[in-house]
Design a protein around this motif. Structure first.
Motif, PDB file in Angstrom:
ATOM      1  N   ASP A 181       7.518  -2.512   3.547  1.00  0.00           N
ATOM      2  CA  ASP A 181       7.758  -1.683   4.744  1.00  0.00           C
ATOM      3  C   ASP A 181       7.816  -0.200   4.369  1.00  0.00           C
ATOM      4  N   ALA A 216       6.510   1.305   1.782  1.00  0.00           N
ATOM      5  CA  ALA A 216       5.165   1.775   1.422  1.00  0.00           C
ATOM      6  C   ALA A 216       4.304   1.969   2.672  1.00  0.00           C
ATOM      7  N   GLU A 217       4.515   1.107   3.669  1.00  0.00           N
ATOM      8  CA  GLU A 217       3.758   1.228   4.923  1.00  0.00           C
ATOM      9  C   GLU A 217       4.121   2.528   5.647  1.00  0.00           C
ATOM     10  N   THR A 246       2.492   5.429   3.781  1.00  0.00           N
ATOM     11  CA  THR A 246       1.031   5.483   3.924  1.00  0.00           C
ATOM     12  C   THR A 246       0.631   5.898   5.343  1.00  0.00           C
ATOM     13  N   LEU A 247       1.309   5.341   6.336  1.00  0.00           N
ATOM     14  CA  LEU A 247       0.986   5.710   7.730  1.00  0.00           C
ATOM     15  C   LEU A 247       1.270   7.191   7.970  1.00  0.00           C
ATOM     16  N   LEU A 283       1.230   9.613   5.648  1.00  0.00           N
ATOM     17  CA  LEU A 283       0.207  10.411   4.952  1.00  0.00           C
ATOM     18  C   LEU A 283      -1.120  10.363   5.706  1.00  0.00           C
ATOM     19  N   GLU A 284      -1.431   9.218   6.305  1.00  0.00           N
ATOM     20  CA  GLU A 284      -2.676   9.128   7.091  1.00  0.00           C
ATOM     21  C   GLU A 284      -2.592  10.055   8.303  1.00  0.00           C
ATOM     22  N   SER A 313      -3.256  13.396   7.164  1.00  0.00           N
ATOM     23  CA  SER A 313      -4.502  13.514   6.380  1.00  0.00           C
ATOM     24  C   SER A 313      -4.226  14.029   4.970  1.00  0.00           C
ATOM     25  N   MET A 314      -3.194  13.507   4.349  1.00  0.00           N
ATOM     26  CA  MET A 314      -2.806  13.926   2.989  1.00  0.00           C
ATOM     27  C   MET A 314      -3.067  12.792   2.012  1.00  0.00           C
ATOM     28  N   ASN A 315      -4.075  12.964   1.183  1.00  0.00           N
ATOM     29  CA  ASN A 315      -4.348  11.957   0.164  1.00  0.00           C
ATOM     30  C   ASN A 315      -3.768  12.426  -1.162  1.00  0.00           C
ATOM     31  N   ARG A 369       1.016   8.585  -4.768  1.00  0.00           N
ATOM     32  CA  ARG A 369       2.315   8.141  -4.221  1.00  0.00           C
ATOM     33  C   ARG A 369       3.462   8.502  -5.163  1.00  0.00           C
TER      34      ARG A 369
END
Lengths: 82, 409
Positions: free
Chosen positions: A41, A43-44, A47-48, A50-51, A54-56, A59
Motif C-alpha cells: 500500500d 509503495a502504491e 508511485t501514484l 509520483l505519477e 510526473s516525477m520519475n 524510490r
C-alpha cells in the motif's frame, strides 16, 4: 508546486489505496503505516503520487520518511527547479 | 494410526460461478432447462477487429462483506474465485474445522491474461509508474494468498497447472493432500481463466476454437459431439469442491454429495494440443482399476467433449474401446462453453448437481451425434438416479485425467 498541493495529492492517493479512510481526516503527522497501509500500500501511494507529479525518481530518494509530512518534504526536495 | 490411505475421500461442498449464473441453484436450473448464454464476447479487452463468440458471467457482484480494499486490489478472476470459494465454504460448513487442517489447491495458470494485457497497454510508455501491486498480482499464486487471507486457510495452498485438465488435477492433488494426512479437508478450485483477444485469436489460429461455421448464430456455435462442430467455444466459469476425509466427515456428521472412488493421470509425452487415443484409453482403464469398477458399473459419463473435431472423435473411440458406450452421456460444455482451467471442476459440479436432482441435463445443439449408438441425453433433461459417474478431462501438452464418483444420496 508547493508542499500543500503535494500533501493533497498524497492524501488523495492514500484514500484511493485505503478506501476505508474516506471519512478520516489525514494530517501531516500521520504515518501511512499507522493509517493501516502495508508495504505494498505504501509503495502504491508513493508511485501514484509520483505519477501525478510526473516525477520519475529513484524510490530510494524517498526512504526514511516517518510520516506523511516528511514524505511530502522529501518529494518537494526532488522537484525540478524551474 | 490414521487410515487415510484405506478410505476414499468424499465431497462435502460445492461452489460455482458461471455464465449460467451465480451459485448452485442458478447453475443447476439452467443446466437442466438447457439454457445457455452464448453471444459475442463483450468484456473490455476481448475483441480487436474481431467478433469472437463465447459466454460471459452476467451481472457479477462481489458481496458487501468483502472490503473495499479487496474490491480495489483484485482482478475479475480473483473476485469470481472469492465468491465461488465462499459458497463452497458455507456449503461444507467449514467454519467447524480447525483452519490449520484446511487446504486449498487451485487448478490453472495464467488466470488474468485479459487484465494483464490492459495493464501492458496502459503502462507501455510509462513503465516507471507501474503499480507496485503488479509485482505480486501478476503471479497466479497471488490468488492463493488472497483466498487464504480472506478465509484464514492455514493448512496448505498452491496452484497446479494442467491446461484444460487443471480442474481435475486440482481435485487429484487435494485427494493426495488428504490421503497423506497433510490436511483433513482440501478445497479444490478450477479458477476462471480470463482470456484477452490475443489468447482468443491464438486459439482460433490454432484451429482449436470455433466457430467460423456459426459466426452469425452464436447460439448454435457450441456443439460438442455433433457432426457440424468446428471447435470449442469459450465460457467464463469457476468451480470449487470441498474434498474431505471420511474420518473428518464422520466426526462432523455431515452427509457428503459423493465418494471419489477413483482418480487417474496419464501423460502422452506430447507437447502439442492434439489428443491421444492411447492416452485416453489408458486413463479410463487406470481410473476404473483404481475404483475397482467394471465398465458396466458406470451408468453416467461426463466427457471432456469440447466440440473439437478431432478431440470429440478421439474421446468417443476411447470410451467405446473401454466398453462404455451404453452409459448415459451428455456434454456440459454444450451449455457452459469451455472454461479451460475451470472446466474439470465445473463438470464435476455438474455431475454432483445432477446426482442431487436425479436428472441428467440435455446436450445443446446435439442434432447429429457423431456416434449415434451412444446413450446420449440430447434435447431434454431426463430422470435418472446416477449411481457411479465417470468424468474425463484432457489438456494441451498431453495430459489426460479421470475421476469416478459414487452417489451418496
Amino acid at each position: 508546486m508547493d508542499k500543500e498541493k503535494i500533501f493533497q495529492i498524497v492524501v488523495n492517493h492514500t484514500r484511493e489505496v485505503l478506501p476505508e479512510l474516506v471519512e478520516r481526516k489525514i494530517e501531516c503527522s500521520d504515518s501511512l503505516r499507522d493509517l493501516g497501509a502495508n508495504s505494498i500500500d505504501r509503495a502504491e501511494v508513493v508511485t501514484l503520487t509520483l505519477e501525478s507529479l510526473s516525477m520519475n525518481i529513484p524510490r530510494t530518494a524517498l526512504f526514511g520518511a516517518n510520516n506523511i509530512g516528511e514524505l511530502v518534504g522529501l518529494i518537494y526536495e526532488q522537484l525540478p527547479s524551474d | 494410526m490414521n487410515n487415510y490411505h484405506l478410505t476414499k475421500p468424499v465431497i462435502t461442498g460445492i461452489g460455482i460461478t458461471s455464465n449460467l449464473g451465480q451459485g448452485q441453484a442458478a447453475f443447476s436450473d439452467a443446466l437442466l432447462a438447457g439454457r445457455s448464454a452464448f453471444g459475442y464476447l463483450r468484456r473490455p479487452g476481448r475483441q480487436q477487429d474481431s467478433s469472437f463468440l463465447g459466454a460471459e458471467i452476467p451481472d457479477f457482484t462481489l458481496p458487501e462483506f468483502f472490503s473495499p480494499r479487496v474490491r480495489r486490489n483484485t482482478s475479475f478472476s480473483d473476485q469470481v474465485a472469492l465468491v465461488t470459494l465462499n459458497e463452497a465454504w458455507k456449503d461444507a460448513k467449514l467454519e467447524q474445522i480447525d483452519k490449520c487442517r484446511v487446504g486449498l489447491v487451485i487448478g490453472g495458470s495464467n488466470f488474468k491474461q485479459r487484465e494483464l494485457q490492459q495493464i501492458y497497454q496502459k503502462y507501455q510508455d510509462k513503465a516507471a509508474f507501474i503499480r507496485p501491486n503488479y509485482g505480486v498480482s501478476f503471479m497466479d499464486t497471488d490468488l492463493c494468498g488472497l483466498c487464504t487471507e480472506q478465509f484464514g486457510i492455514k493448512g496448505l495452498a498452491y496452484t497446479v497447472g494442467g491446461a484444460s485438465a487443471s480442474g481435475q488435477l486440482a481435485i487429484i492433488q487435494a485427494i493426495y493432500a488428504i490421503q497423506t494426512g497433510q490436511v483433513d479437508v482440501c478445497i479444490a478450485m478450477g479458477a476462471l481463466m480470463d482470456l484477452g483477444y490475443l489468447e482468443l485469436q491464438a486459439f482460433k489460429s490454432l484451429g482449436a476454437m470455433g466457430s467460423d461455421r456459426f459466426a452469425h448464430e452464436p447460439d448454435k456455435a457450441c456443439r460438442p459431439f455433433d457432426l457440424n462442430r468446428d471447435g470449442f467455444i469459450y465460457g467464463e466459469s469457476c468451480g470449487a469442491v470441498v474434498i474431505e476425509s471420511v474420518d473428518s466427515v464422520r466426526k462432523r456428521k455431515l452427509k457428503p454429495y459423493a465418494t471419489i472412488l477413483g482418480w487417474a493421470i496419464e501423460m502422452d509425452g506430447n507437447r502439442n494440443p492434439n489428443p491421444s487415443y492411447e492416452g485416453e484409453v489408458k486413463v479410463i482403464e487406470s481410473v476404473l482399476g483404481e475404483a475397482q469398477l467394471s465398465p458396466r458399473e458406470i451408468d453416467y459419463i461426463n466427457p471432456h467433449g469440447t466440440g473439437s473435431p478431432l478431440g470429440d472423435e478421439t474421446e468417443i473411440k476411447a470410451l467405446s474401446a473401454c466398453g462404455l458406450s451404453s452409459a448415459y452421456i451428455n456434454a456440459t460444455k454444450s451449455l457452459t462453453g469451455h472454461g479451460l482451467s475451470a472446466a474439470g471442476i465445473v463438470e464435476i459440479v455438474a455431475v454432483l448437481l445432477q446426482m442431487k436432482s436425479s436428472k441428467l441435463h440435455p446436450t445443446k445443439n446435439l442434432k447429429l451425434p457423431i456416434e449415434p449408438s451412444f446413450n446420449w441425453v440430447q434435447e431434454k433433461s431426463i430422470f435418472h438416479e446416477i449411481q457411479r459417474a465417470l468424468s474425463l478431462s484432457m489438456g494441451f501438452g498431453g495430459i489426460n485425467t479421470a475421476l469416478c464418483l459414487e452417489n451418496n444420496k
